[in-house]
Design an enzyme around this catalytic site. Sequence first.
Site, PDB file in Angstrom:
ATOM      1  N   HIS A 115      97.000  -5.868  -8.369  1.00  0.00           N
ATOM      2  CA  HIS A 115      96.065  -5.930  -7.294  1.00  0.00           C
ATOM      3  C   HIS A 115      95.990  -4.597  -6.516  1.00  0.00           C
ATOM      4  CE1 HIS A 115      95.306  -9.894  -7.812  1.00  0.00           C
ATOM      5  NE2 HIS A 115      96.606 -10.574  -7.015  1.00  0.00           N
ATOM      6  N   HIS A 147     103.148  -8.488  -9.662  1.00  0.00           N
ATOM      7  CA  HIS A 147     101.809  -9.123  -9.422  1.00  0.00           C
ATOM      8  C   HIS A 147     100.760  -8.396  -8.572  1.00  0.00           C
ATOM      9  CE1 HIS A 147      99.081 -12.784  -9.233  1.00  0.00           C
ATOM     10  NE2 HIS A 147      98.792 -12.233  -8.063  1.00  0.00           N
ATOM     11  N   GLU A 148     101.443  -8.016  -7.283  1.00  0.00           N
ATOM     12  CA  GLU A 148     100.858  -7.506  -6.067  1.00  0.00           C
ATOM     13  C   GLU A 148     100.629  -6.091  -6.590  1.00  0.00           C
ATOM     14  OE1 GLU A 148      99.637  -9.181  -4.055  1.00  0.00           O
ATOM     15  OE2 GLU A 148     100.762 -11.067  -4.360  1.00  0.00           O
TER      16      GLU A 148
END
Length: 558
Positions: A36, A32-33
């Site tokens: 980003h 997920h990170e």
Amino acid sequence: MSVLSSVFFSIGGFVSALIPFIVLLGVLIFIHELGHFMVARWCGVKVEVFSLGFGKKLLKWKRKDTLYCVSLFPLGGYVKMFGHEYGKEVAEKDRPIAFLHKKLWQRVAIVLAGPLMNFFLAVLIFAGLNIFVGEKRAFPVIGELAPSSVAAQSGLAYGDLILSIDDVPVKNIREVREIIFEKPDTLLDIKVQNLSQQVQTKKVLSQTGPATGKWGFLEKGGVIEGLTFFAAAAVLGVSDPNSPAGQAGLKTFDKVISVDGKKINTRKELFHILNSTPSSVSSWTLEIQREKDLKTIVLSRPQNDPEGEEAHHLGLIRSDLFIADLKTNGVAEKAGIKQGDFIFKLNGERLPSWSFLVEKIKNFKEQDGALEMEIKRQGQVKSFSLVPEIRKQMINGVEKKSYMLGIIAQSPLIPVGETYVEKSKNPVKALTFGVGKGLHWCAFLFVYIKKLVAGDISTKTLGGAITIGRAAYDSYSYGLEYFFRLMAILSVQLFLFNILPIPVFDGGHLLFYVIEFFNGAPLSIKKMIIAQQMGVLAVLFLLLFTTFNDLHNWLFTW
């Protein structure tokens, strides 16, 4: 020394149970990170911190402009971008690398990248499982039918293989159920092939009733009353230790693998073989599984035993009439009933099956008085007067109250038809399957949320970190296939959860950007701060609520 050993063993068990949970969360958060992070760098935003977890930094190292770290609490992570704080002035020379000074589409891309990476991860896992493991299916062979059921009265029988429904070919149980579900109150033409290899068409009337719908929830749809594709596994019940079966060394809950070299799956098959063996045969060689051990036992036929009822005279009966376990502090345990007891009479009548007992308990009325139960224990008959008590239980996501005695039977059901595996060696087809599976779970979760809001599903089904931890450990214990399936499903959940329009989540930021797009200017800092505070409160409430559910389900599961 024994106390210290016990303590170290407990600590070791806890740590080993914690590892799958940390690995599971670590992968989901990292992916997920990473989404980003990569899109932020691609858009020219300076990333100051990339952290797995929150709190104290356990490990950290710096590369170029970014500090990478692993923090104490693994329940999350974050990417800190330069110029991300509202209301904070950014020098003119630093604006090209500041998040809030990027174009709207770039900010949307950076925020959306995290959830999308979770969805992509789920797709890849589902695709990989489809290539290397596949999906298990069972051929639609009809199981044990109640003689009075609509299915049996319509001419369907045990062992019939369903070939088509209304001229639509079917290959497995799932396809049969889906077609019937979509056709309530319809006279169906069901083509079957019976055990004699004859192909026949039966006309069967479906009804409207509770059935498992497309998304796995109990809904109103088409059903054929009594139709099942399952039968009791060949698990033994030994009525008396002095019976021929008991004397041969057989025990209750032994599972028969084969008889005289012939593979056995169901209890019906086992009893058919024993009851149809010519009287000239004096014994059978049984391969059985007892817990994790395999054993070979020779079962001798009693002398002068009439043909046709060998199983009964041998002392073999249904295993579901034996008590496999007892609920702590339940009615049965308090009365003195024990594990392994054979229930053979209820209110003076011979007990035909476990389902018969369940119905009697379910329909119990206090004015009728106690249930009189007779059991056999090591050949000795004992009588008990039992008054069922009302307990709460979760059934298909709905909390219901029902009468219970606190006894558990062991009557595993297995599909009568052989199982097969559907898999794809074509990467494109596997990816298509993965996308379909990911979208399926998205739809499932939307339906779940809808039913949760409508009150059709209990809020007690919501779980948090403890539930995830237990699921991670259990799935890992079953095997990597189950662990990766859980990871894919949770990754889809993380995708959907993060795009919900709740401030502090990615979806909240996306909501701000939608408003900015239509207004032509960002929301005021004051409004965004208020929204963020409300979002924090909502998340804290959800965290506390799910933790309470976790603890309640863990400590007080009935």
